[in-house]
Design an enzyme around this catalytic site. Structure first.
Site, PDB file in Angstrom:
ATOM      1  CD  GLU A 193      49.675  35.332  43.803  1.00 34.21           C
ATOM      2  OE1 GLU A 193      50.533  35.415  43.889  1.00 34.21           O
ATOM      3  OE2 GLU A 193      49.393  34.084  44.994  1.00 34.21           O
ATOM      4  CG  HIS A 227      46.618  32.513  47.420  1.00 39.63           C
ATOM      5  ND1 HIS A 227      47.796  33.832  47.370  1.00 39.63           N
ATOM      6  CD2 HIS A 227      46.489  31.493  48.509  1.00 39.63           C
ATOM      7  CE1 HIS A 227      48.100  33.050  48.373  1.00 39.63           C
ATOM      8  NE2 HIS A 227      47.470  32.633  49.157  1.00 39.63           N
ATOM      9  CG  ASN A 282      52.506  33.507  49.568  1.00 41.42           C
ATOM     10  OD1 ASN A 282      51.908  35.212  50.141  1.00 41.42           O
ATOM     11  ND2 ASN A 282      51.485  33.084  50.057  1.00 41.42           N
ATOM     12  CB  SER A 298      49.025  30.148  50.761  1.00 41.33           C
ATOM     13  OG  SER A 298      48.615  29.748  52.217  1.00 41.33           O
TER      14      SER A 298
HETATM   15  P1  NAI Z   1      41.828  28.551  59.829  1.00 42.09           P
HETATM   16  O1  NAI Z   1      42.495  27.328  60.423  1.00 42.09           O
HETATM   17  O2  NAI Z   1      41.713  30.211  60.364  1.00 42.09           O
HETATM   18  O3  NAI Z   1      40.270  28.364  59.564  1.00 42.09           O
HETATM   19  C1  NAI Z   1      40.094  26.972  58.721  1.00 42.09           C
HETATM   20  C2  NAI Z   1      39.282  26.344  59.105  1.00 42.09           C
HETATM   21  O4  NAI Z   1      39.015  25.116  58.529  1.00 42.09           O
HETATM   22  C3  NAI Z   1      38.976  26.301  60.788  1.00 42.09           C
HETATM   23  O5  NAI Z   1      37.629  27.075  60.895  1.00 42.09           O
HETATM   24  C4  NAI Z   1      38.318  24.869  60.382  1.00 42.09           C
HETATM   25  O6  NAI Z   1      37.166  24.406  60.980  1.00 42.09           O
HETATM   26  C5  NAI Z   1      37.433  24.767  59.149  1.00 42.09           C
HETATM   27  N1  NAI Z   1      37.636  23.224  58.486  1.00 42.09           N
HETATM   28  C6  NAI Z   1      38.944  22.482  58.968  1.00 42.09           C
HETATM   29  N2  NAI Z   1      38.620  21.574  57.849  1.00 42.09           N
HETATM   30  C7  NAI Z   1      36.731  21.373  57.566  1.00 42.09           C
HETATM   31  C8  NAI Z   1      35.767  20.660  56.985  1.00 42.09           C
HETATM   32  N3  NAI Z   1      36.336  19.927  55.803  1.00 42.09           N
HETATM   33  N4  NAI Z   1      34.966  21.349  56.678  1.00 42.09           N
HETATM   34  C9  NAI Z   1      34.451  22.687  57.316  1.00 42.09           C
HETATM   35  N5  NAI Z   1      34.892  23.362  57.675  1.00 42.09           N
HETATM   36  C10 NAI Z   1      36.566  22.702  57.641  1.00 42.09           C
HETATM   37  O7  NAI Z   1      42.793  28.401  58.413  1.00 42.09           O
HETATM   38  P2  NAI Z   1      42.782  29.483  57.525  1.00 42.09           P
HETATM   39  O8  NAI Z   1      44.307  30.463  57.844  1.00 42.09           O
HETATM   40  O9  NAI Z   1      41.374  30.777  57.413  1.00 42.09           O
HETATM   41  O10 NAI Z   1      43.340  29.195  56.032  1.00 42.09           O
HETATM   42  C11 NAI Z   1      42.801  28.574  55.566  1.00 42.09           C
HETATM   43  C12 NAI Z   1      43.352  28.464  54.033  1.00 42.09           C
HETATM   44  O11 NAI Z   1      44.266  29.680  53.324  1.00 42.09           O
HETATM   45  C13 NAI Z   1      43.944  27.684  53.669  1.00 42.09           C
HETATM   46  O12 NAI Z   1      44.474  27.085  53.173  1.00 42.09           O
HETATM   47  C14 NAI Z   1      45.369  29.025  53.689  1.00 42.09           C
HETATM   48  O13 NAI Z   1      46.843  28.326  53.554  1.00 42.09           O
HETATM   49  C15 NAI Z   1      44.661  29.793  52.878  1.00 42.09           C
HETATM   50  N6  NAI Z   1      45.471  30.946  53.195  1.00 42.09           N
HETATM   51  C16 NAI Z   1      45.946  31.040  54.282  1.00 42.09           C
HETATM   52  C17 NAI Z   1      46.223  33.032  54.763  1.00 42.09           C
HETATM   53  C18 NAI Z   1      46.300  33.429  56.053  1.00 42.09           C
HETATM   54  O14 NAI Z   1      47.166  34.232  56.498  1.00 42.09           O
HETATM   55  N7  NAI Z   1      45.867  32.625  57.281  1.00 42.09           N
HETATM   56  C19 NAI Z   1      46.592  33.555  53.393  1.00 42.09           C
HETATM   57  C20 NAI Z   1      46.014  32.716  52.173  1.00 42.09           C
HETATM   58  C21 NAI Z   1      45.216  31.554  51.795  1.00 42.09           C
END
Ligand code: NAI
Length: 673
Positions: free
Chosen positions: A449, A437, A487, A416
């Site tokens: 996006e 995104h 955002n 993001s």
């Molecule tokens: P989250 O913390 O819920 O999930 C991330 C997951 O990735 C975790 O389950 C973790 O175990 C896994 N992970 C981390 N490193 C890893 C690796 N090297 N190999 C395999 N798995 C791995 O995070 P979330 O909220 O889902 O965010 C993920 C991405 O999406 C980020 O880049 C965030 O900025 C983006 N994003 C988040 C939004 C939100 O509302 N939470 C909205 C739009 C984008």
């Protein structure tokens, strides 16, 4: 006599099959020339009456999709609207009053004006398959049915079912349509023609309204039911911003006893609505949506396999959504428990979508495979990365996977905030990196996006935009600048709201002011829903300027673990997934609160226009409406500035700056508006 849009076929039983295939249009629409030809045909048929008339579509994609929305945009006066509507009425009345039996043979979508034509026929037979649906969705364009459909749908389905269908504008599947009485028969495709012929020849008795429906329609009962309907509508749409549902209820309440009068009054009602700014803006939103759809051509990319890395909040839902839309998907996470959570949430999503259709649920589950070892990378045409928002962690993953990715495969990040140029530095082929995104919650948010980094190739962009359409989202190409479009615009608005709460204004009042403007959810409730930690991190990344200073209030709450809905407390206390609000809160000048939030929103929009974060004003408005829910009846922020007058708004911005400081500094783009 030959026609451009209609073909007349007479069979050996003296049944006239009226085939519609609208010229120069991919779908059948009731354009003026289509209606004019129909009028002539009906006049001729009235002279030498056949045994019956069956309306049938020669397009493979549906029966009739509705009126021609382009024709709405040229109507400028109530009189012009009345003229167009009266013409439609004349034709529908002609169909209804023909002495022979008429049947609409519905295969594929039958919507709006198309449904009104079907309702004017003696009978309707409908194909029993998933792609055939009926509906009266006019309310979504700020009007209600205007070719006699209000009266006729209520006569066929009763007031509660028909009004509900018109007030929600929803699509109705076969079984429900038959149950309501909107159609007379539901048959498999192979029997459709036979069924239509059966109705012409046998003229079975028409369905009568139930006693309950007749009571509901009674003049003495209608005021009570109408007031219940108004209360239900008011929960979703105010009369000032969305007059159409209220006018529809008034029409039914006042005139249902006298069909002819109701038809006349329907014309008056729709004529006044068509020329109202709400309808003009909702029609604009319809075309903006079409424009977003046209940003991706499905044919440009058909990935055979998608691999999602990260099974957290976003990755899990993205994987599930792709499987739901028919793709073969593997989902990888370093933690097995995250994948267990993904599979459970996916099951919930599929059940919600497919309801009792167990086969579709099972097939979607079969398409989604948890993959702890990341084997899916080898065969994927598209890899979507949604792991922690940390540049080093993301880059270390990219270094591992790039050497084993298929030739030509795309690497998409859901970041993001991290600039794509920074992420791409570790790649051998940076041209294959793109941002896709998604927004949270993935299943509900229509926009994605598509982020173009400096190195992203045209081919990668084109394929990613196509993919957006493949999964039924609206793809918006954006430049890789902090916060992209959505955002970036939301954040100043949200932080202003938090600032006001810090000043002692009740969150309820702040949210109320935003709802009054027409936002779908107040900013404080939104911040609590997204999570204050997430808001804080996005704001910190965007905080390059003084105007985006993080309010102390938010920092303190995050430090104290009050993160919003997910921890049970943020600005509100949350019970059973709902915020507990103090209804007695009243301190604060609503207009002032609203202006402070809205002007920061508008100001940031103008900055994005100047920086060309998105190409063209219409796409900016489209992205903001479908990404933030910005009051659709206002037609988008740039359109709103134009219709209110940039000079007047700029003057108000200056006042706000004098009172609250430099964060209200007008962006230089205002000068050119
Ligand atoms: P989250 O913390 O819920 O999930 C991330 C997951 O990735 C975790 O389950 C973790 O175990 C896994 N992970 C981390 N490193 C890893 C690796 N090297 N190999 C395999 N798995 C791995 O995070 P979330 O909220 O889902 O965010 C993920 C991405 O999406 C980020 O880049 C965030 O900025 C983006 N994003 C988040 C939004 C939100 O509302 N939470 C909205 C739009 C984008």
């Amino acid at each position: 006599m030959s026609y451009k849009n209609w073909t007349i076929e007479k069979d050996e039983e003296d049944i006239c099959w009226l085939h519609l295939d609208v010229e120069n249009s991919s779908t059948n629409i009731l354009r003026a020339d289509v209606l004019n030809e129909l009028s002539d045909i009906l006049n001729d048929l009235a002279q030498s009456l056949p045994a019956g008339i069956i309306f049938v579509s020669d397009k493979s994609n549906g029966f009739i999709a509705g009126a021609d929305i382009n024709e709405f945009t040229v109507i400028k006066t109530v009189d012009e609207a009345r003229e167009m509507l009266s013409r439609g009425h004349e034709i529908m009345n002609k169909i209804e009053s023909l002495p022979c039996t008429t049947v609409a043979m519905i295969d594929g979508f039958c919507l709006g004006g198309g449904m009104e034509l079907a309702l004017a026929c003696t009978y309707r037979v409908m194909c029993d398959n998933k792609s055939t649906r009926v509906g009266l969705p006019e309310i979504k364009l700020g009007i209600h049915p205007g070719y006699g459909g209000t009266l006729r749908s209520i006569q066929k389905a009763g007031p509660v079912a028909a009004m509900n269908a018109m007030l929600t504008g929803r699509m109705i599947q076969g079984r429900a349509a038959k149950g309501m009485g909107l159609v007379d028969d539901l048959v498999p495709k192979r029997q459709l023609k036979r069924a239509a012929r059966y109705f012409v020849i046998n003229r079975p008795q028409q369905r009568q309204l139930s006693l309950k429906d007749r009571i509901m329609n009674h003049r003495l009962v209608r005021p009570f039911i109408a007031s219940q309907m108004r209360k239900t509508v008011a929960k979703k749409a105010s009369k000032k911003h969305y007059p159409a549902p209220y006018k529809l209820i008034d029409l039914w309440q006042s005139h249902m006893d006298n069909p002819r009068r109701m038809l006349e009054k329907e014309i008056d009602s729709v004529a006044s609505l068509v020329t109202h700014p709400t309808a003009e803006n909702l029609v604009r939103v319809f075309f903006l949506q079409e424009k977003l759809k046209s940003q991706g051509n499905k044919k440009d990319f058909t990935p055979q396999h998608i691999h999602v890395i990260g099974g957290g909040v976003m990755g899990g839902d993205i994987a599930a959504w792709c499987a739901l839309r028919g793709f073969s998907v593997t989902v990888q996470d370093q933690k097995p428990e995250a994948l267990a959570g993904t599979m459970k949430r996916s099951m919930d999503m599929f059940k919600k979508k497919f309801k009792k259709d167990k086969r579709s649920i099972r097939e979607a589950m079969d398409r989604l495979v948890p993959d702890t070892k990341g084997i899916g990378v080898l065969k994927a045409d598209l890899i979507i990365e949604a792991i922690f928002e940390d540049k080093d962690v993301k880059q270390s993953l990219y270094k591992d996977i790039e050497p084993i990715m298929k030739d030509g495969a795309i690497l998409a990040t859901n970041t993001s905030s991290i600039p794509l140029e920074e992420l791409a530095t570790c790649l051998e082929s940076p041209e294959r990196l793109v941002g896709i995104h998604f927004f949270n919650p993935v299943a509900l948010m229509p926009l994605v996006e598509i982020v173009r980094g400096e190195n992203t190739s045209e081919e990668t962009m084109k394929k990613s935009q196509a993919f957006g359409r493949q999964i039924d989202k609206l793809p918006l190409p954006v430049k890789s600048t902090p916060g992209f479009l959505v955002n970036r615009i939301l954040m100043p608005y949200l932080l202003e709201a938090v600032e006001m709460v810090g000043e002692g204004i009740a969150p309820e009042m702040v949210d109320k002011a935003a709802l009054k403007f027409g936002m779908p959810m107040g900013p404080i409730e939104l911040a609590d829903t997204v999570g204050l930690d997430v808001c804080k991190s996005v704001a910190t990344i965007l905080a390059g300027t003084e105007s985006l200073k993080l309010p102390l209030k938010m920092k303190n709450m995050v430090d104290n673990g009050k993160l919003g809905k997910k921890t049970g407390e943020g600005f509100y206390k949350w019970v059973k997934g709902r915020p507990v609000k103090d209804k007695s809160a009243s301190y604060g000048n609503l207009q002032e609160l609203q202006d402070r939030m809205v002007f920061r929103f508008l100001n940031e929009t103008t900055a994005c226009k100047r920086e060309k974060v998105v190409e063209g004003d219409d796409l900016i408005d489209a992205g903001i409406i479908f990404g933030t829910g910005f009051a659709p009846f206002r037609g988008g922020p740039l359109h709103y500035i134009n219709s209110e007058g940039a000079a007047a708004l700029n003057a108000r911005l200056t006042q706000l700056k004098e009172r609250y400081g430099d964060r209200f500094n007008a962006d230089e783009a205002w000068a050119g508006l």
